[in-house]
Enzyme design. Sequence first.
Site, PDB file in Angstrom:
ATOM      1  N   PHE A   1      12.550  -3.489  -3.026  1.00 53.80           N
ATOM      2  CA  PHE A   1      11.252  -3.741  -2.427  1.00 53.80           C
ATOM      3  C   PHE A   1      10.193  -3.960  -3.504  1.00 53.80           C
ATOM      4  O   PHE A   1      10.152  -3.234  -4.509  1.00 53.80           O
ATOM      5  CB  PHE A   1      10.789  -2.532  -1.594  1.00 53.80           C
ATOM      6  CG  PHE A   1      11.741  -2.106  -0.519  1.00 53.80           C
ATOM      7  CD1 PHE A   1      11.653  -2.627   0.760  1.00 53.80           C
ATOM      8  CD2 PHE A   1      12.714  -1.152  -0.781  1.00 53.80           C
ATOM      9  CE1 PHE A   1      12.516  -2.216   1.764  1.00 53.80           C
ATOM     10  CE2 PHE A   1      13.590  -0.731   0.214  1.00 53.80           C
ATOM     11  CZ  PHE A   1      13.494  -1.266   1.484  1.00 53.80           C
ATOM     12  N   ASP A   2       9.325  -4.925  -3.277  1.00 51.98           N
ATOM     13  CA  ASP A   2       8.080  -4.999  -4.027  1.00 51.98           C
ATOM     14  C   ASP A   2       7.183  -3.862  -3.535  1.00 51.98           C
ATOM     15  O   ASP A   2       7.419  -3.284  -2.475  1.00 51.98           O
ATOM     16  CB  ASP A   2       7.432  -6.363  -3.796  1.00 51.98           C
ATOM     17  CG  ASP A   2       6.126  -6.527  -4.563  1.00 51.98           C
ATOM     18  OD1 ASP A   2       6.049  -6.041  -5.713  1.00 51.98           O
ATOM     19  OD2 ASP A   2       5.186  -7.110  -4.003  1.00 51.98           O
ATOM     20  N   GLY A   3       6.138  -3.579  -4.303  1.00 52.93           N
ATOM     21  CA  GLY A   3       5.253  -2.475  -3.939  1.00 52.93           C
ATOM     22  C   GLY A   3       4.058  -2.899  -3.109  1.00 52.93           C
ATOM     23  O   GLY A   3       4.043  -2.768  -1.881  1.00 52.93           O
TER      24      GLY A   3
ATOM     25  N   ASP B   1       6.031 -10.006  -1.106  1.00 55.96           N
ATOM     26  CA  ASP B   1       4.979 -10.770  -0.423  1.00 55.96           C
ATOM     27  C   ASP B   1       4.579 -12.031  -1.177  1.00 55.96           C
ATOM     28  O   ASP B   1       3.922 -12.905  -0.608  1.00 55.96           O
ATOM     29  CB  ASP B   1       3.734  -9.889  -0.223  1.00 55.96           C
ATOM     30  CG  ASP B   1       3.053  -9.555  -1.549  1.00 55.96           C
ATOM     31  OD1 ASP B   1       1.836  -9.777  -1.683  1.00 55.96           O
ATOM     32  OD2 ASP B   1       3.736  -9.056  -2.471  1.00 55.96           O
TER      33      ASP B   1
END
Length: 299
Positions: A161-163, A275
């Site tokens: 996951f990106d943050g 995102d």
Amino acid sequence: MPEKLDDKLVIAISSRALFNLDESHQVFQNQGLQAYSDYQVAREEDPLEPGEAFPLVHKLLRLNTLSGTGQQVEVVLLSRNSADTGLRVFNSIEHYGLAINRAAFCGGESPWRYINAFGCQLFLSSEAEDVRNALECGVAAATLVSGGRQETGNEQLRFAFDGDAVLFSDEAERVYKSEGLEAFTASEKAAARQPLAGGPFKPFLSALQRLQQAFPASEAPIRTALVTARSAPAHERVIRTLRAWNIRIDESIFLGGLDKTEFLRAYQADVFFDDQQTHCESAREHIATGHVPHGVANS
């Protein structure tokens, strides 16, 4: 009494994400709905080729055989097909031995409106509009943009996951976008002990952790990683946020702006959520990648 899915991890997936429907979709685009329907009905006994999300779904369903405590994961099919044209999809599910029993065939309409009714915690689709609608309903969702079906060769199911704007809100990213890196770093250092608000994938990460806890730590078939462009000193707020949420993540990689792709390959991610379109484009040829159209980067 009706069965409930409240105690399960429920994943919704579109038929075009689960199977390769590119050829039949071309028939629809070039010749129209009736030609598409005739094409699918004529081939309903011919199994579809696996799609981009097939390896991920296969690993998710495998968790049910590993837990020893009953069914922990439910995969629901959400499709724009009608039940008539969708018969080929269900026949393909049976051909590959996938334990998928629930579906909504929406006859050309968008299926996202059923995600809350099914209690889904994640929705994966190839339709960006459906994904945006799911996110607005408060469900973690991503548009699969991979260049092809990926196999890691690792039996463990690995999520990356990106943050900011994925696990966390985009509040810090807004500072970066409007004021630059120096202001972002100063702001995050000043707010290091103030937890970030949750992003769209926080509930899904929490659900994954509950599932992980059903297994001994040394035998957990799920692994999670945060792969973020942040670096020190902006790392501290992230660590303290996860601690405040009481959510453990297995690996945290702070890249300081380096390209994420090689790190995702080294981690052997089954799927990566981000995102930023640029990060997704870089990773998509190597890793199954889901674009999360949320936050300031997608305004």
